[in-house]
Design a protein around this motif. Structure first.
Motif, PDB file in Angstrom:
ATOM      1  N   GLU A   1       0.809  -1.210   0.000  1.00  0.00           N
ATOM      2  CA  GLU A   1       0.000   0.000   0.000  1.00  0.00           C
ATOM      3  C   GLU A   1       0.848   1.268   0.000  1.00  0.00           C
ATOM      4  O   GLU A   1       0.523   2.247  -0.624  1.00  0.00           O
ATOM      5  CB  GLU A   1      -0.904   0.017   1.234  1.00  0.00           C
ATOM      6  N   TYR A   2       1.915   1.262   0.780  1.00  0.00           N
ATOM      7  CA  TYR A   2       2.704   2.459   1.007  1.00  0.00           C
ATOM      8  C   TYR A   2       3.912   2.486   0.070  1.00  0.00           C
ATOM      9  O   TYR A   2       4.604   1.476  -0.105  1.00  0.00           O
ATOM     10  CB  TYR A   2       3.215   2.510   2.454  1.00  0.00           C
TER      11      TYR A   2
ATOM     12  N   SER B   1       3.297   7.990  -0.402  1.00  0.00           N
ATOM     13  CA  SER B   1       1.909   7.677  -0.720  1.00  0.00           C
ATOM     14  C   SER B   1       1.439   6.556   0.193  1.00  0.00           C
ATOM     15  O   SER B   1       2.141   5.557   0.362  1.00  0.00           O
ATOM     16  CB  SER B   1       1.797   7.247  -2.183  1.00  0.00           C
TER      17      SER B   1
ATOM     18  N   GLU C   1      -3.177   3.942  -3.352  1.00  0.00           N
ATOM     19  CA  GLU C   1      -3.431   4.376  -4.732  1.00  0.00           C
ATOM     20  C   GLU C   1      -4.219   5.676  -4.751  1.00  0.00           C
ATOM     21  O   GLU C   1      -5.198   5.824  -4.021  1.00  0.00           O
ATOM     22  CB  GLU C   1      -4.209   3.277  -5.457  1.00  0.00           C
ATOM     23  N   GLY C   2      -3.759   6.625  -5.572  1.00  0.00           N
ATOM     24  CA  GLY C   2      -4.453   7.895  -5.712  1.00  0.00           C
ATOM     25  C   GLY C   2      -4.133   8.919  -4.641  1.00  0.00           C
ATOM     26  O   GLY C   2      -4.651  10.044  -4.687  1.00  0.00           O
ATOM     27  N   THR C   3      -3.264   8.575  -3.689  1.00  0.00           N
ATOM     28  CA  THR C   3      -2.905   9.519  -2.617  1.00  0.00           C
ATOM     29  C   THR C   3      -1.430   9.845  -2.675  1.00  0.00           C
ATOM     30  O   THR C   3      -0.606   9.001  -3.037  1.00  0.00           O
ATOM     31  CB  THR C   3      -3.198   8.948  -1.217  1.00  0.00           C
ATOM     32  N   THR C   4      -1.074  11.079  -2.338  1.00  0.00           N
ATOM     33  CA  THR C   4       0.326  11.467  -2.196  1.00  0.00           C
ATOM     34  C   THR C   4       0.438  12.486  -1.076  1.00  0.00           C
ATOM     35  O   THR C   4      -0.548  13.156  -0.731  1.00  0.00           O
ATOM     36  CB  THR C   4       0.902  12.088  -3.492  1.00  0.00           C
ATOM     37  N   ALA C   5       1.631  12.597  -0.502  1.00  0.00           N
ATOM     38  CA  ALA C   5       1.857  13.565   0.571  1.00  0.00           C
ATOM     39  C   ALA C   5       3.308  14.011   0.535  1.00  0.00           C
ATOM     40  O   ALA C   5       4.175  13.295   0.027  1.00  0.00           O
ATOM     41  CB  ALA C   5       1.522  12.952   1.933  1.00  0.00           C
TER      42      ALA C   5
ATOM     43  N   SER D   1       3.072  11.017  -8.596  1.00  0.00           N
ATOM     44  CA  SER D   1       1.729  10.504  -8.884  1.00  0.00           C
ATOM     45  C   SER D   1       1.683   9.017  -8.577  1.00  0.00           C
ATOM     46  O   SER D   1       2.661   8.297  -8.782  1.00  0.00           O
ATOM     47  CB  SER D   1       1.335  10.767 -10.346  1.00  0.00           C
ATOM     48  N   ARG D   2       0.503   8.572  -8.126  1.00  0.00           N
ATOM     49  CA  ARG D   2       0.290   7.166  -7.779  1.00  0.00           C
ATOM     50  C   ARG D   2      -1.052   6.757  -8.387  1.00  0.00           C
ATOM     51  O   ARG D   2      -2.030   6.500  -7.705  1.00  0.00           O
ATOM     52  CB  ARG D   2       0.262   7.010  -6.261  1.00  0.00           C
TER      53      ARG D   2
ATOM     54  N   LYS E   1      -1.612   1.218  -8.064  1.00  0.00           N
ATOM     55  CA  LYS E   1      -1.082   0.808  -6.768  1.00  0.00           C
ATOM     56  C   LYS E   1       0.379   0.389  -6.876  1.00  0.00           C
ATOM     57  O   LYS E   1       1.181   0.651  -5.969  1.00  0.00           O
ATOM     58  CB  LYS E   1      -1.913  -0.347  -6.235  1.00  0.00           C
TER      59      LYS E   1
ATOM     60  N   THR F   1       1.985   7.034   9.239  1.00  0.00           N
ATOM     61  CA  THR F   1       2.445   7.195   7.863  1.00  0.00           C
ATOM     62  C   THR F   1       3.569   6.254   7.487  1.00  0.00           C
ATOM     63  O   THR F   1       3.828   6.053   6.314  1.00  0.00           O
ATOM     64  CB  THR F   1       2.961   8.623   7.633  1.00  0.00           C
TER      65      THR F   1
END
Lengths: 113, 110
Positions: free
Chosen positions: A30-31, A49, A52-56, A67-68, A71, B95
């Protein structure tokens, strides 16, 4: 089982050029994380991330985008490369954040002239 | 993000035990203690991690102080292949971010 694969392994860019580094993992993690490592220093987190679809943003996000969309893939982009971005870039993935270890790729050595 | 303090370098003789210390006085209750190592020209490699209790695996042991403000990575019998930079890292349970410090460069002498 390939684990974490980074493409390309080496690249030389001119200042102002753009490029995308690809990280692919086949462990259904996932990460995912992008780090950079400058000579004689520890790794610094650029972006990450948690799905999927998340970033930080991490410690040093300026000058980079990520970009993600899928997955298994995590892309790191440099829109306008600068000499200060010359570094070795590592991608990592983990199944469940801090509870599970991160698996690292072999790195991408990037030089910007 | 909580930080760790490690000696810059340590030396060991081959086939002897090695104790690598790490201080993390500002650790929070949900931070995991991770150890990674990095050989020259390679990506970091996971060694061990724990939360409160001591941990053992095939590579090493992790001894965590009762107040969790320090920990020690124990390599039971150092080999030449153990020469690397060892990073002690606190990781947020939310995180999983790893904030690397300078690490300890371990030299193993034959």
């Amino acid at each position: 089982n390939a684990g974490v694969t980074q493409t390309p392994k080496f690249r030389v860019l001119k200042t102002g050029q753009s490029m995308t580094l690809l990280c692919a993992q086949d462990m259904n993690h996932e990460y995912m994380y992008w780090y950079r490592q400058d000579p004689g220093m520890g790794l610094r987190l650029i972006h990450y991330s948690v799905g999927e679809g998340t970033t930080a943003k991490g410690e040093v996000p300026d000058g980079y985008n990520v970009s993600r969309l899928k997955k298994q893939n995590f892309l790191l982009g440099l829109e306008s490369a600068a000499p200060s971005q010359t570094s070795v870039y590592f991608c990592a993935s983990s199944r469940q954040g801090a509870i599970q270890p991160q698996h690292f790729g072999d790195g991408t050595r990037l030089s910007i002239l | 993000d909580a930080k760790t303090t490690q000696p810059n370098s340590m030396e060991s003789n081959e086939e002897e035990p090695v104790h690598l210390p790490c201080n993390h006085s500002t650790i929070s209750g949900t931070d995991y203690i991770h150890w990674y190592r990095q050989l020259p020209s390679q990506g970091p490699e996971y060694v061990i991690h724990g939360l409160t209790s001591n941990v053992n695996n095939r590579m090493a042991s992790l001894a965590i102080a009762e107040d969790r403000k320090s920990s020690t990575l124990i390599l039971h019998r150092a080999t030449l292949r153990d020469a690397a930079v060892y990073y002690c890292i606190l990781s947020s349970s939310n995180t999983g971010k790893l904030i690397f410090g300078q690490g300890t460069t371990l030299q193993v002498k034959p």
